[in-house]
Scaffold this motif. Structure first.
Motif, PDB file in Angstrom:
ATOM      1  N   ALA A 169       0.852  -1.205   0.000  1.00 39.75           N
ATOM      2  CA  ALA A 169       0.000   0.000   0.000  1.00 39.75           C
ATOM      3  C   ALA A 169       0.884   1.251   0.000  1.00 39.75           C
ATOM      4  N   TYR A 170       2.130   1.085  -0.429  1.00 39.17           N
ATOM      5  CA  TYR A 170       3.113   2.179  -0.332  1.00 39.17           C
ATOM      6  C   TYR A 170       2.642   3.449  -1.040  1.00 39.17           C
ATOM      7  N   GLN A 171       2.194   3.290  -2.276  1.00 38.56           N
ATOM      8  CA  GLN A 171       1.804   4.484  -3.040  1.00 38.56           C
ATOM      9  C   GLN A 171       0.635   5.217  -2.370  1.00 38.56           C
ATOM     10  N   GLY A 174       3.751   4.373   6.741  1.00 41.75           N
ATOM     11  CA  GLY A 174       3.579   3.843   5.391  1.00 41.75           C
ATOM     12  C   GLY A 174       4.863   3.730   4.595  1.00 41.75           C
ATOM     13  N   THR A 175       5.980   4.176   5.183  1.00 40.56           N
ATOM     14  CA  THR A 175       7.261   4.076   4.461  1.00 40.56           C
ATOM     15  C   THR A 175       8.190   3.126   5.211  1.00 40.56           C
ATOM     16  N   SER A 176       9.335   2.840   4.609  1.00 39.53           N
ATOM     17  CA  SER A 176      10.173   1.751   5.130  1.00 39.53           C
ATOM     18  C   SER A 176      11.023   2.116   6.343  1.00 39.53           C
ATOM     19  N   MET A 177      11.299   3.387   6.546  1.00 39.81           N
ATOM     20  CA  MET A 177      12.222   3.833   7.605  1.00 39.81           C
ATOM     21  C   MET A 177      13.613   3.208   7.428  1.00 39.81           C
ATOM     22  N   LEU A 178      13.998   2.993   6.192  1.00 36.62           N
ATOM     23  CA  LEU A 178      15.300   2.358   5.945  1.00 36.62           C
ATOM     24  C   LEU A 178      16.422   3.368   5.715  1.00 36.62           C
ATOM     25  N   VAL A 238       6.504   1.685  -6.955  1.00 37.83           N
ATOM     26  CA  VAL A 238       6.694   3.091  -6.564  1.00 37.83           C
ATOM     27  C   VAL A 238       7.807   3.174  -5.510  1.00 37.83           C
ATOM     28  N   PHE A 239       7.839   2.192  -4.626  1.00 33.59           N
ATOM     29  CA  PHE A 239       8.929   2.133  -3.638  1.00 33.59           C
ATOM     30  C   PHE A 239      10.275   1.969  -4.364  1.00 33.59           C
ATOM     31  N   ILE A 240      10.302   1.077  -5.347  1.00 36.45           N
ATOM     32  CA  ILE A 240      11.556   0.866  -6.094  1.00 36.45           C
ATOM     33  C   ILE A 240      11.965   2.161  -6.800  1.00 36.45           C
ATOM     34  N   SER A 241      10.974   2.902  -7.226  1.00 34.80           N
ATOM     35  CA  SER A 241      11.265   4.178  -7.873  1.00 34.80           C
ATOM     36  C   SER A 241      12.001   5.136  -6.912  1.00 34.80           C
ATOM     37  N   GLU A 242      11.691   5.029  -5.622  1.00 34.49           N
ATOM     38  CA  GLU A 242      12.414   5.870  -4.643  1.00 34.49           C
ATOM     39  C   GLU A 242      13.877   5.437  -4.542  1.00 34.49           C
ATOM     40  N   LEU A 243      14.105   4.130  -4.704  1.00 31.02           N
ATOM     41  CA  LEU A 243      15.500   3.656  -4.691  1.00 31.02           C
ATOM     42  C   LEU A 243      16.234   4.203  -5.921  1.00 31.02           C
ATOM     43  N   ILE A 244      15.470   4.381  -7.000  1.00 35.75           N
ATOM     44  CA  ILE A 244      16.085   4.948  -8.219  1.00 35.75           C
ATOM     45  C   ILE A 244      16.404   6.433  -7.997  1.00 35.75           C
ATOM     46  N   PHE A 301      19.835   8.271  -8.482  1.00 34.53           N
ATOM     47  CA  PHE A 301      19.861   9.464  -9.342  1.00 34.53           C
ATOM     48  C   PHE A 301      20.651  10.588  -8.664  1.00 34.53           C
ATOM     49  N   TYR A 302      20.324  10.835  -7.382  1.00 39.52           N
ATOM     50  CA  TYR A 302      21.016  11.935  -6.696  1.00 39.52           C
ATOM     51  C   TYR A 302      22.485  11.617  -6.438  1.00 39.52           C
ATOM     52  N   PHE A 303      22.801  10.339  -6.255  1.00 33.69           N
ATOM     53  CA  PHE A 303      24.219   9.982  -6.104  1.00 33.69           C
ATOM     54  C   PHE A 303      24.983  10.311  -7.383  1.00 33.69           C
ATOM     55  N   MET A 327      12.448  13.161   9.646  1.00 32.89           N
ATOM     56  CA  MET A 327      11.215  13.816   9.198  1.00 32.89           C
ATOM     57  C   MET A 327      10.675  13.049   8.002  1.00 32.89           C
ATOM     58  N   HIS A 328       9.359  12.945   7.957  1.00 30.99           N
ATOM     59  CA  HIS A 328       8.670  12.256   6.865  1.00 30.99           C
ATOM     60  C   HIS A 328       8.941  12.976   5.534  1.00 30.99           C
ATOM     61  N   ASN A 329       9.033  12.205   4.444  1.00 31.97           N
ATOM     62  CA  ASN A 329       9.399  12.802   3.149  1.00 31.97           C
ATOM     63  C   ASN A 329       8.449  13.911   2.699  1.00 31.97           C
TER      64      ASN A 329
HETATM   65  C1  LIG Z   1      14.489  18.514   1.509  1.00 32.70           C
HETATM   66  C2  LIG Z   1      14.754  17.025   1.525  1.00 32.70           C
HETATM   67  C3  LIG Z   1      15.864  16.536   2.200  1.00 32.70           C
HETATM   68  C4  LIG Z   1      16.131  15.160   2.216  1.00 32.70           C
HETATM   69  N1  LIG Z   1      17.247  14.709   2.877  1.00 32.70           N
HETATM   70  C5  LIG Z   1      17.537  13.386   2.865  1.00 32.70           C
HETATM   71  C6  LIG Z   1      18.702  12.901   3.522  1.00 32.70           C
HETATM   72  O1  LIG Z   1      19.513  13.654   4.074  1.00 32.70           O
HETATM   73  N2  LIG Z   1      18.912  11.553   3.523  1.00 32.70           N
HETATM   74  C7  LIG Z   1      18.055  10.673   2.896  1.00 32.70           C
HETATM   75  O2  LIG Z   1      18.299   9.456   2.924  1.00 32.70           O
HETATM   76  N3  LIG Z   1      16.969  11.124   2.247  1.00 32.70           N
HETATM   77  C8  LIG Z   1      16.673  12.437   2.223  1.00 32.70           C
HETATM   78  N4  LIG Z   1      15.545  12.883   1.590  1.00 32.70           N
HETATM   79  C9  LIG Z   1      14.710  11.908   0.856  1.00 32.70           C
HETATM   80  C10 LIG Z   1      13.570  11.272   1.670  1.00 32.70           C
HETATM   81  O3  LIG Z   1      12.854  12.264   2.357  1.00 32.70           O
HETATM   82  C11 LIG Z   1      14.051  10.225   2.673  1.00 32.70           C
HETATM   83  O4  LIG Z   1      14.922   9.307   2.045  1.00 32.70           O
HETATM   84  C12 LIG Z   1      12.869   9.437   3.250  1.00 32.70           C
HETATM   85  O5  LIG Z   1      11.970  10.307   3.887  1.00 32.70           O
HETATM   86  C13 LIG Z   1      13.384   8.406   4.241  1.00 32.70           C
HETATM   87  O6  LIG Z   1      12.315   7.686   4.793  1.00 32.70           O
HETATM   88  P1  LIG Z   1      12.080   6.163   4.421  1.00 32.70           P
HETATM   89  O7  LIG Z   1      13.344   5.395   4.572  1.00 32.70           O
HETATM   90  O8  LIG Z   1      10.923   5.698   5.204  1.00 32.70           O
HETATM   91  O9  LIG Z   1      11.731   6.286   2.879  1.00 32.70           O
HETATM   92  P2  LIG Z   1      10.975   5.312   1.865  1.00 32.70           P
HETATM   93  O10 LIG Z   1       9.840   6.085   1.301  1.00 32.70           O
HETATM   94  O11 LIG Z   1      10.678   4.017   2.462  1.00 32.70           O
HETATM   95  O12 LIG Z   1      12.036   5.146   0.679  1.00 32.70           O
HETATM   96  C14 LIG Z   1      12.968   4.052   0.630  1.00 32.70           C
HETATM   97  C15 LIG Z   1      14.375   4.584   0.481  1.00 32.70           C
HETATM   98  O13 LIG Z   1      14.514   5.252  -0.765  1.00 32.70           O
HETATM   99  C16 LIG Z   1      15.398   6.363  -0.621  1.00 32.70           C
HETATM  100  N5  LIG Z   1      14.659   7.583  -0.939  1.00 32.70           N
HETATM  101  C17 LIG Z   1      13.346   7.816  -0.749  1.00 32.70           C
HETATM  102  N6  LIG Z   1      13.009   9.027  -1.225  1.00 32.70           N
HETATM  103  C18 LIG Z   1      14.142   9.568  -1.712  1.00 32.70           C
HETATM  104  C19 LIG Z   1      14.447  10.808  -2.340  1.00 32.70           C
HETATM  105  N7  LIG Z   1      13.509  11.737  -2.585  1.00 32.70           N
HETATM  106  N8  LIG Z   1      15.720  11.052  -2.688  1.00 32.70           N
HETATM  107  C20 LIG Z   1      16.689  10.125  -2.478  1.00 32.70           C
HETATM  108  N9  LIG Z   1      16.462   8.932  -1.899  1.00 32.70           N
HETATM  109  C21 LIG Z   1      15.202   8.660  -1.524  1.00 32.70           C
HETATM  110  C22 LIG Z   1      15.860   6.382   0.832  1.00 32.70           C
HETATM  111  O14 LIG Z   1      17.090   5.706   0.920  1.00 32.70           O
HETATM  112  C23 LIG Z   1      14.757   5.607   1.533  1.00 32.70           C
HETATM  113  O15 LIG Z   1      15.189   4.977   2.710  1.00 32.70           O
HETATM  114  C24 LIG Z   1      15.262  14.262   1.544  1.00 32.70           C
HETATM  115  C25 LIG Z   1      14.143  14.771   0.870  1.00 32.70           C
HETATM  116  C26 LIG Z   1      13.895  16.134   0.861  1.00 32.70           C
HETATM  117  C27 LIG Z   1      12.688  16.652   0.130  1.00 32.70           C
END
Ligand SMILES: Cc1cc2nc3c(=O)[nH]c(=O)nc-3n(C[C@H](O)[C@H](O)[C@H](O)COP(=O)(O)OP(=O)(O)OC[C@H]3O[C@@H](n4cnc5c(N)ncnc54)[C@H](O)[C@@H]3O)c2cc1C
Length: 434
Positions: free
Chosen positions: A179-181, A191-195, A230-236, A240-242, A298-300
């Motif tokens: 139900a990620y999306q 609703g997110t992975s906290m990974l 959609v979750f995999i897209s976040e890994l992309i 991308f940012y790297f 903080m939440h994304n």
């Molecule tokens: C202003 C801003 C600052 C951010 N700073 C960071 C940061 O310092 N470190 C960081 O890891 N992420 C950062 N993010 C991206 C994102 O907010 C976090 O990765 C995410 O909230 C982490 O929670 P999660 O592991 O539950 O994410 P999930 O939604 O479960 O995503 C899975 C994994 O994908 C990667 N990911 C997800 N979204 C993004 C994204 N937009 N860009 C790059 N990778 C992503 C992360 O490694 C994350 O653990 C930032 C986003 C914004 C808008």
């Protein structure tokens, strides 16, 4: 780097040392000049090669290049490996051989090669340690207090170590991935992975996260499997940012876009402080900032809202916010943080267009519809009726009194009016030639 991530790194190293020793191996820790210490260790152990996992941050690359040149001149073999990302450096390029600066085509090219992503390697079952291993100097990991970084004020949501990382992944795949999306934008839902912190500190392999997510799709309905995509897209996005940081390291100090470099950012220290302390008068922004200060995370959705509020509503440079996040985030990652900030500020690669300015009130109503998140982090608003919760400044006086929340006294009036701020931002961005 701030206390949360430093603490998380130190705890991760401790957990790694424990795991290695359980498997019959060991970890040697040294402090001091890195060239001197590496050379000493090589002499003490008779090592003939140095293997390391690559780090793509500019300072780390410069450090690793120095180490490699130093050791190779002494006849030691040095080899770096890709570990932090799924695709690195020049692996995903346009047909013209240049790096992508727009996410969608990058993502398409990435997915076309995803079949090549190797499975994570299995754990070693035995180690061959040098005979003098136990006699080698091994220093203690410093405490954050020793470094004058205080982490105890935070109530962290994650505990470092491989076991916690794997538990977090399994729990996410079992309970939320399908139900990620639908759920990932609602900060009151888990609703997110906290990974993110685990990935940042290397507590879990990104290959493992990817392959487990792909595997999880097999036991889900097609609709749920799409949500995992959609979750995999976040890994992309992460990859991308790297690669943006790798190819355009100047983004650390400068806007990616030349057209936004002339923006007349405001110098408004009191407003900046109000943003940092969660006192802007916009409940969703303040609740988000208080989540960061309390949990070091903080939440994304909220990272986007608060970043856009600082850069558009207050017209304060993204670097101020980027630095503040770096100081407080347990998952601080230079590439993702810079990418996220420049996206929100409309100055980066594939950034949000500058005229699309989030309305904090609409964001709040949409993503915290019942106000659960706001009430959790802003006790002053606990008794405010839902119809005023997202815009408490509109409460009539009698409602303020009945809710024990006087605007301007118990909770601040808005620091800036939305429509005025929006026009000001549009003018500033417009004038800079965007
Ligand atoms: C202003 C801003 C600052 C951010 N700073 C960071 C940061 O310092 N470190 C960081 O890891 N992420 C950062 N993010 C991206 C994102 O907010 C976090 O990765 C995410 O909230 C982490 O929670 P999660 O592991 O539950 O994410 P999930 O939604 O479960 O995503 C899975 C994994 O994908 C990667 N990911 C997800 N979204 C993004 C994204 N937009 N860009 C790059 N990778 C992503 C992360 O490694 C994350 O653990 C930032 C986003 C914004 C808008």
């Amino acid at each position: 780097m701030g206390a949360p991530i430093t603490h998380f790194f130190f705890e991760s190293v401790k957990a790694l040392a424990g795991n290695l020793s359980y498997l019959g191996g060991g970890l040697v820790l040294r402090r001091g000049d890195f060239l001197t210490e590496i050379e000493r260790l090589i002499q003490e152990t008779g090592a003939r090669a140095l293997y390391f996992n690559k780090d793509y941050e500019p300072d780390a690359r410069a450090r690793d290049a120095r180490i490699a040149a130093f050791l190779e001149a002494k006849g030691i073999m040095v080899q770096g490996f890709k570990d932090q990302v799924l695709f690195e450096e020049n692996e995903i390029l346009t047909q013209a051989g240049s790096p992508y600066t727009v996410f969608t085509p990058y993502s398409r090219a990435w997915l076309a090669r995803s079949i090549e992503i190797p499975l994570p390697t299995s754990y070693p079952t035995s180690f061959r340690l040098p005979e003098n291993f136990s006699a080698l100097e091994n220093v203690f990991i410093p405490t954050t207090a020793e470094l004058k970084l205080y982490h105890s004020r935070y109530d962290f949501l994650v505990t470092a170590g491989e076991r916690s990382a794997h538990d977090a992944l399994q729990m996410f795949l079992k309970e939320a991935a399908g139900a990620y999306q639908d759920q990932r934008n609602f900060p009151s839902i888990k609703g997110t992975s906290m990974l993110s912190a685990f990935l940042r500190a290397g507590n879990i392999s990104i290959r493992e996260v990817y392959h487990q997510a792909v595997k999880a799709k097999n036991s889900l309905t097609p609709e749920q499997a799409k949500q995992v995509d959609v979750f995999i897209s976040e890994l992309i996005w992460r990859d991308f940012y790297f690669q943006v940081l790798y190819h355009f390291p100047f983004v650390i100090n400068q806007d990616f876009k030349t057209s936004s470099r002339e923006i007349a950012w405001r110098n408004a220290p009191e407003e900046l402080l109000a943003w940092k302390e969660g006192r802007t008068g916009y409940p969703i922004v303040d609740a988000a900032m208080r989540q960061l200060l309390k949990h070091g995370w903080m939440h994304n959705r909220l990272r986007m809202i608060t970043a856009m509020f600082l850069t558009k509503h207050l017209l304060i440079h993204w670097k101020e916010g980027e630095r503040f996040f770096a100081h407080h985030l347990i998952d601080f990652d230079l590439a993702a943080n810079n990418g996220g900030w420049q996206w929100s500020a409309s100055t980066g690669t594939d950034a949000q267009p500058y005229f699309r300015i989030f309305n904090p009130f609409e964001q709040s109503r949409q993503f915290d519809p019942k106000g659960d998140f706001i009430r959790k982090f802003i006790p002053e608003l606990a008794n405010v009726p839902l119809r005023f919760l997202h815009k408490p400044w509109e409460m009539p006086t009698e409602v303020q009194i009945a809710s024990a929340c006087l605007i301007g006294k118990d909770y601040p009036a808005p620091i800036v009016e939305h429509r005025y701020a929006r026009e000001r931002a549009l003018a500033a961005f417009g004038a800079s030639g965007k």
